[in-house]
Design an enzyme around this catalytic site. Structure first.
Site, PDB file in Angstrom:
ATOM      1  N   GLY A   1      10.130   0.447   7.727  1.00  0.00           N
ATOM      2  CA  GLY A   1       9.333   0.559   6.505  1.00  0.00           C
ATOM      3  C   GLY A   1       9.665   1.750   5.640  1.00  0.00           C
ATOM      4  O   GLY A   1       9.558   1.691   4.416  1.00  0.00           O
ATOM      5  N   GLU A   2      10.078   2.852   6.256  1.00  0.00           N
ATOM      6  CA  GLU A   2      10.207   4.084   5.489  1.00  0.00           C
ATOM      7  C   GLU A   2      11.623   4.638   5.358  1.00  0.00           C
ATOM      8  O   GLU A   2      11.966   5.252   4.348  1.00  0.00           O
ATOM      9  CB  GLU A   2       9.279   5.150   6.114  1.00  0.00           C
ATOM     10  CG  GLU A   2       7.891   5.013   5.585  1.00  0.00           C
ATOM     11  CD  GLU A   2       6.803   5.189   6.625  1.00  0.00           C
ATOM     12  OE1 GLU A   2       5.977   6.078   6.442  1.00  0.00           O
ATOM     13  OE2 GLU A   2       6.757   4.430   7.601  1.00  0.00           O
TER      14      GLU A   2
ATOM     15  N   ARG B   1      16.985  -2.390  16.908  1.00  0.00           N
ATOM     16  CA  ARG B   1      17.273  -3.809  16.721  1.00  0.00           C
ATOM     17  C   ARG B   1      16.409  -4.389  15.602  1.00  0.00           C
ATOM     18  O   ARG B   1      15.221  -4.102  15.526  1.00  0.00           O
ATOM     19  CB  ARG B   1      16.960  -4.533  18.020  1.00  0.00           C
ATOM     20  CG  ARG B   1      17.356  -5.988  18.012  1.00  0.00           C
ATOM     21  CD  ARG B   1      17.152  -6.529  19.416  1.00  0.00           C
ATOM     22  NE  ARG B   1      17.568  -7.902  19.505  1.00  0.00           N
ATOM     23  CZ  ARG B   1      17.015  -8.764  20.348  1.00  0.00           C
ATOM     24  NH1 ARG B   1      16.045  -8.363  21.134  1.00  0.00           N
ATOM     25  NH2 ARG B   1      17.450  -9.992  20.400  1.00  0.00           N
TER      26      ARG B   1
ATOM     27  N   GLN C   1      13.139  -5.063   3.116  1.00  0.00           N
ATOM     28  CA  GLN C   1      12.407  -3.789   3.094  1.00  0.00           C
ATOM     29  C   GLN C   1      13.314  -2.626   2.723  1.00  0.00           C
ATOM     30  O   GLN C   1      12.918  -1.718   2.001  1.00  0.00           O
ATOM     31  CB  GLN C   1      11.779  -3.505   4.459  1.00  0.00           C
ATOM     32  CG  GLN C   1      10.483  -4.217   4.688  1.00  0.00           C
ATOM     33  CD  GLN C   1       9.563  -3.413   5.603  1.00  0.00           C
ATOM     34  OE1 GLN C   1       9.055  -2.366   5.241  1.00  0.00           O
ATOM     35  NE2 GLN C   1       9.348  -3.917   6.788  1.00  0.00           N
TER      36      GLN C   1
ATOM     37  N   GLY D   1       0.814  -1.214   0.000  1.00  0.00           N
ATOM     38  CA  GLY D   1       0.000   0.000   0.000  1.00  0.00           C
ATOM     39  C   GLY D   1       0.844   1.257   0.000  1.00  0.00           C
ATOM     40  O   GLY D   1       0.508   2.233  -0.643  1.00  0.00           O
ATOM     41  N   PHE D   2       1.953   1.242   0.771  1.00  0.00           N
ATOM     42  CA  PHE D   2       2.889   2.378   0.826  1.00  0.00           C
ATOM     43  C   PHE D   2       2.190   3.658   1.299  1.00  0.00           C
ATOM     44  O   PHE D   2       2.603   4.758   0.948  1.00  0.00           O
ATOM     45  CB  PHE D   2       3.565   2.586  -0.533  1.00  0.00           C
ATOM     46  CG  PHE D   2       4.162   1.327  -1.086  1.00  0.00           C
ATOM     47  CD1 PHE D   2       5.238   0.721  -0.457  1.00  0.00           C
ATOM     48  CD2 PHE D   2       3.619   0.722  -2.204  1.00  0.00           C
ATOM     49  CE1 PHE D   2       5.767  -0.468  -0.931  1.00  0.00           C
ATOM     50  CE2 PHE D   2       4.136  -0.476  -2.692  1.00  0.00           C
ATOM     51  CZ  PHE D   2       5.214  -1.067  -2.061  1.00  0.00           C
TER      52      PHE D   2
ATOM     53  N   GLY E   1      11.612  -0.124  13.628  1.00  0.00           N
ATOM     54  CA  GLY E   1      10.819  -0.275  12.405  1.00  0.00           C
ATOM     55  C   GLY E   1      11.551   0.293  11.214  1.00  0.00           C
ATOM     56  O   GLY E   1      12.277   1.283  11.334  1.00  0.00           O
TER      57      GLY E   1
ATOM     58  N   GLY F   1       2.978  -6.561   4.237  1.00  0.00           N
ATOM     59  CA  GLY F   1       4.009  -7.219   3.433  1.00  0.00           C
ATOM     60  C   GLY F   1       5.373  -7.131   4.090  1.00  0.00           C
ATOM     61  O   GLY F   1       6.335  -7.745   3.654  1.00  0.00           O
TER      62      GLY F   1
ATOM     63  N   ASN G   1      13.875  -9.421  12.651  1.00  0.00           N
ATOM     64  CA  ASN G   1      14.027 -10.437  11.603  1.00  0.00           C
ATOM     65  C   ASN G   1      14.897  -9.815  10.513  1.00  0.00           C
ATOM     66  O   ASN G   1      14.395  -9.213   9.567  1.00  0.00           O
ATOM     67  CB  ASN G   1      12.657 -10.848  11.051  1.00  0.00           C
ATOM     68  CG  ASN G   1      12.755 -12.012  10.077  1.00  0.00           C
ATOM     69  OD1 ASN G   1      13.857 -12.454   9.725  1.00  0.00           O
ATOM     70  ND2 ASN G   1      11.619 -12.502   9.625  1.00  0.00           N
TER      71      ASN G   1
END
Lengths: 752, 216
Positions: free
Chosen positions: A711-712, A635, A645, A244-245, A709, A473, A638
């Site tokens: 993602g970005e 950290r 990503q 989706g982003f 995190g 995702g 995974n």
């Protein structure tokens, strides 16, 4: 119950260990269920009618011909769609929607592609043919899709002041070395490969909505408000999301069309948004002009930083991109000001796209830093190192964990930056092509959102974990399974994770790179509570070998219960549950969000992007050939999924820097390159060699796992590192993305 | 897997999709618009308990034409709109939803299937024109219990993120094994550039394909 401490998360066989995704076998065999994969008996298809003007009013809609076509069940317009409401004003982080006007609310058209009707038919082909047969007559007004933003009228309430300190105006005026330029980025689109879709099932007053949603809980609340029913009458399901982003964070009008038509004809309705519509009515990163003013001492020390941006927004929306996101804290500078303004255009409603604010903001700021380095005759890495702050100067807070300098130095080492010669066009590869080397810093905020989770330990030896949050995702299914496996000692394969359903314990949005930091503490907490209850069962059921022991004297190791420090006797989880004749034991867990709480630290991830471009002036061929990315993201729970990503974000950055941009047709107001053939995204052959390094600094101030995190952060900084490299190769400074061949036609053939 | 106990229905889980396939196989899938039951919460199970296969829904579609398609070794006789693509027929009529729609214009590759062993974009094919062709979809390549080596390699190399383009990537990659593609990564990149992965898992996709090629 005497509570015991959770297992140490710093020493784990599973947390922080590269783990194959538990949903991999489903995704690779076509058996993972995405929204539009849901079929039901009696299912029919909806296809929207779109406006072919960008501004005006509908004077008439002739639906007779469409309604008479084979298989057509209904055609709806603003005159007969039935009730759809606006969401009420809300406070805080709830009931969010960017396009607040419900579809078909009235006869007003304010952007090309706005839904003005919807046809419903037995097959998708019939629905589409009927939608295209609807004849719409308009009273057309002039529209404005002008790409120039700075210097055009600013929407009410005018220029807004953002973060500020010192006196930037006089500091800039008096600075020894100055740089002042405007950087422009176009409308960029998310374009996940999964088309937006809704499958709406209406039965007995209840809606079950299969949606392409990055936030099923918010989606449920918005849909309930817009349909005018209590939230408990709406269930939103997103089992698998084809990414989706940001484009699937908040509901879009097609979802209301699907739900309303399902209600009206009382049959399940599937509406799949077409790829061209995805350039019109499901949001985009707006076009932005940003003026950056940098003032420095001859030593390179920053004395003034002005960041003034204007982004386009729709006629009926106040979307502010927030380009100053990283400006206030990235560098030390005593005099700083961010201002912003909106200009209205006849475009669809903008929305958050991966790294909103920071990604375009850093394109401008990090380009300007490179230009300043050239003026100072200073190495651009050195300039950044020189301006490292020791606290967040925008709010005075200490950084929770910041290692930007190390990102830059480690990246420089891995990239071979020391071999860089600063003169334009001075570096060649073995084939004689010109090389350009560029660098940029990046940053992205970290946060937690309220999360609840449930873990049920079952007689069949498995654990069932539930949370409403969805996996976009990034690997949320797997991260949660890792946590439960860690706490229970069960293998990951025995942990069954169920996500993407608003009826489950509420979980966070898949956005902001906040999901992992939010869900993993709740999963650990829930698993811990389930295990504690299991130990009580083990100590108390009739004929238990642990009879007489206190639960606190027992422990669960590798999925079996035993007395602490004694290998025998031991019972499997299944044996305990069978012995107690309990089918399942549930533990619930929570993690508290940081949103709205008083902040004690400045939480951000950092990174450095080093880019090599290869330039062949003879054939005007420019390629991004090599990227070294160093990420300080806390950290990695995974590392394999995290690396994926970051690599993917770099690929998207290549698209942002080199390929992507929506063009509006001035005559019609339509986004004209509304297809994947004309809006170019990076394909496999565009992918450079990517070298990702994670600095291992857990951020324990954000959560016990130290995870932030990813993602970005990987997208931030890529585009400016590319344009900085392009300058190094060609001597041409591209201040309007994407870099186009025509920008470089004036570059000298032979340099150095 | 355990037989389904009618009296004690276990809520299906999102990761337990095989049951649906079993159901479809038992129901003799052709031409059936099937109910799915991928719902976890009891509330939703009540709201839309899956019913037995509906009567051939497509037959009720006015103007539909009979089409015989050979998919994954099985012959399906169905009624479809004469304009129906192979892609929409697979997904909407045969409920073979592993093949994905990403653009409907042959620009993204998500709908890649094999037609007589060669990779094609199924969104560009009319169903009526391919009645004598052998169509292979992702469902015909392997199952979660018995992955094709390419599927196993995608899992091993993490050759995806969201997974939506993955069926098409794998169908392209399997076809590529029989194509004259150079041994180097750059050749694989070029040969797979008709399959867009917006998540950008390209390095891992190439690694997966090369792992399988090196095995051979």
């Amino acid at each position: 119950m005497q509570d015991q401490a959770q297992k140490a998360v710093t020493e784990s066989r599973i947390i922080g260990v590269s783990t194959p995704r538990i949903d991999g076998p489903l995704k690779t065999t076509g058996t993972a269920m995405y929204t539009s994969d849901h079929n039901f008996p009696g299912l029919v298809y909806a296809w929207p009618v779109i406006a072919t003007i960008a501004s005006g009013t509908i004077t008439s809609m002739d639906t007779a011909r469409a309604a008479a076509m084979p298989g057509v069940l209904a055609v709806y317009t603003h005159e007969n769609i039935g009730p759809l409401y606006r969401t009420p004003p809300t406070q805080g982080f709830s009931m969010i929607i960017d396009e607040r006007r419900p579809p078909l609310e009235d006869n007003v058209v304010s952007y090309y592609g706005q839904y003005v009707g919807v046809a419903v038919a037995s097959s998708v082909e019939q629905a589409r043919a009927a939608a295209e047969a609807v004849k719409v007559t308009y009273d057309k007004r002039s529209h404005n899709v002008e790409e120039k933003l700075i210097g055009t009228p600013i929407a009410e309430p005018g220029i807004k002041k953002g973060t500020a300190r010192g006196d930037v105006t006089s500091a800039f005026k008096n600075a020894a070395v100055k740089h002042d330029a405007v950087y422009s980025t176009p409308n960029e689109t998310h374009n996940p490969i999964e088309l937006h879709a809704s499958v709406a099932v209406f039965k007995d007053g209840r809606y079950t909505l299969y949606e392409t949603s990055q936030a099923v809980v918010n989606h449920r609340d918005v849909m309930a408000a817009m349909l005018g029913v209590p939230p408990e009458n709406v269930q939103v399901i997103t089992r698998f999301l084809g990414s989706g982003f940001g484009g699937k964070l908040w509901p879009w009008p097609h979802a209301m069309l699907a739900a309303a038509t399902a209600r009206n004809i009382n049959r399940p309705v599937k509406l799949v948004v077409s790829r061209s519509m995805m350039f019109q009515s499901v949001g985009h990163r707006p076009a932005i002009d940003q003026q950056i003013q940098l003032g420095a001492e001859p030593s390179g020390k920053l004395v003034a930083l002005g960041h003034h941006y204007v982004n386009h927004t729709a006629m009926e929306a106040e979307y502010d991109e927030g380009c100053g996101e990283a400006t206030g804290f990235l560098y030390s500078c005593p005099n700083l000001a961010v201002t912003s303004g909106l200009v209205r255009r006849n475009v669809g409603v903008p929305t958050a796209m991966r790294g909103p604010g920071a990604v375009p903001g850093l394109y401008a700021l990090e380009s300007a830093m490179d230009e300043l380095a050239v003026k100072l005759k200073m190495d651009p890495v050195q300039l950044r190192l020189l301006n490292e702050p020791d606290k967040d100067e925008s709010n005075g807070l200490p950084f929770s964990s910041r290692h930007l300098k190390e990102c830059l130095t480690v990246g420089a080492e891995k990239f071979g930056w020391a071999k860089r010669t600063p003169a334009v066009g001075s570096m060649k590869n073995e084939d004689g092509a010109t090389l350009g080397w560029g660098v940029a810093s990046c940053a992205w905020g970290a946060m937690r959102i309220d999360t609840e989770m449930s873990v049920e330990l079952l007689q069949d030896g498995t654990a069932r974990v539930t949370c409403a949050t969805q996996d976009i995702g990034g690997g949320t299914y797997t991260a949660i399974a890792q946590m439960v496996a860690h706490e229970t000692g069960l293998p990951v394969a025995k942990v069954n994770v169920i996500l993407g359903d608003s009826a489950l314990p509420p979980g966070p949005i898949s956005g902001g790179s906040w999901t992992t930091a939010s869900v993993t503490p709740a999963a650990l907490d829930a698993a811990h509570h389930a295990v504690q209850t299991l130990l009580v069962s083990a100590a108390t059921f009739p004929n238990s070998p642990f009879k007489g022991k206190k639960p606190a004297e027992l422990e669960m190791v590798d999925g079996t219960v035993r007395a602490k420090g004694s290998a025998t006797p031991q019972l499997t989880m299944a044996e305990v549950l069978k012995g107690a004749n309990v089918k399942g034991i549930t533990g619930t867990g929570k993690s508290q969000g940081t949103f709205g709480a008083k902040e004690e630290y400045s939480f951000h991830s950092y990174g450095a992007q080093f880019v090599e471009v290869t330039w062949q002036p003879e054939i005007a061929r420019l390629r991004v050939s090599r990227v070294v990315t160093v990420i300080d993201g806390g950290r990695m729970l995974n590392p394999r999924a995290a690396r994926n990503q970051i690599e993917g974000a770099v690929v998207m950055g290549v698209g942002m820097g080199m390929l992507e941009g929506v063009e509006y047709d001035r005559a019609s107001g339509a986004p004209i390159n509304a297809s994947l053939a004309d809006y170019i995204v990076a394909v496999n052959a565009d992918c450079p060699h990517i070298d990702v390094t994670f600095l291992d600094y857990p951020d324990y101030k954000l959560n016990a796992l130290g995870a932030r995190g990813v993602g970005e952060i990987g997208l931030a900084g890529v585009a400016p590192a590319i344009t900085n490299a392009v300058y190094h190769a060609t001597g041409i400074r591209v201040r309007r993305l994407p870099v186009r061949i025509e920008d470089l036609m004036g570059a000298p053939m032979h340099l150095a | 897997m355990a037989p389904i106990d009618e009296k004690d229905p276990q809520p299906l889980t999102s990761l337990e999709r095989i049951s649906r396939r079993v159901f479809l196989t038992r129901a003799g899938a052709a031409g059936v618009a099937t109910a799915t039951a991928a719902v976890a919460a009891p509330l939703s199970a009540q709201a839309q308990a899956p019913t037995a296969a509906a009567p051939t829904e497509a037959a009720a579609v006015p103007g539909a034409v009979p089409v015989t398609l050979k998919v994954n070794g099985s012959t399906h006789r169905v009624m479809v709109d004469p304009r129906a693509t192979v892609l929409d027929t697979l997904r909407e009529t045969l409920s073979l939803t592993g093949t994905k729609k990403g653009c409907d214009h042959g620009q993204c590759g998500a709908c890649t299937v094999h037609l007589n062993g060669r990779r094609v974009n199924s969104c560009l094919l009319f169903a009526t024109m391919h009645q004598n062709d052998e169509i292979t979809t992702i469902e015909g390549i392997g199952t979660p219990e018995k992955l094709h080596p390419m599927q196993a390699a995608f899992v091993q190399e993490d050759g995806y993120q969201c997974g939506y383009c993955t069926s098409g990537q794998i169908m392209s990659a399997v076809a590529l094994l029989k194509e004259p593609v150079g041994a180097d990564d750059a050749s694989v990149r070029e040969a797979l550039s008709g399959n867009i992965c917006r998540c950008g898992a390209y390095p891992n996709i190439v690694a997966a394909v090369q792992a399988v090629r090196h095995m051979a």
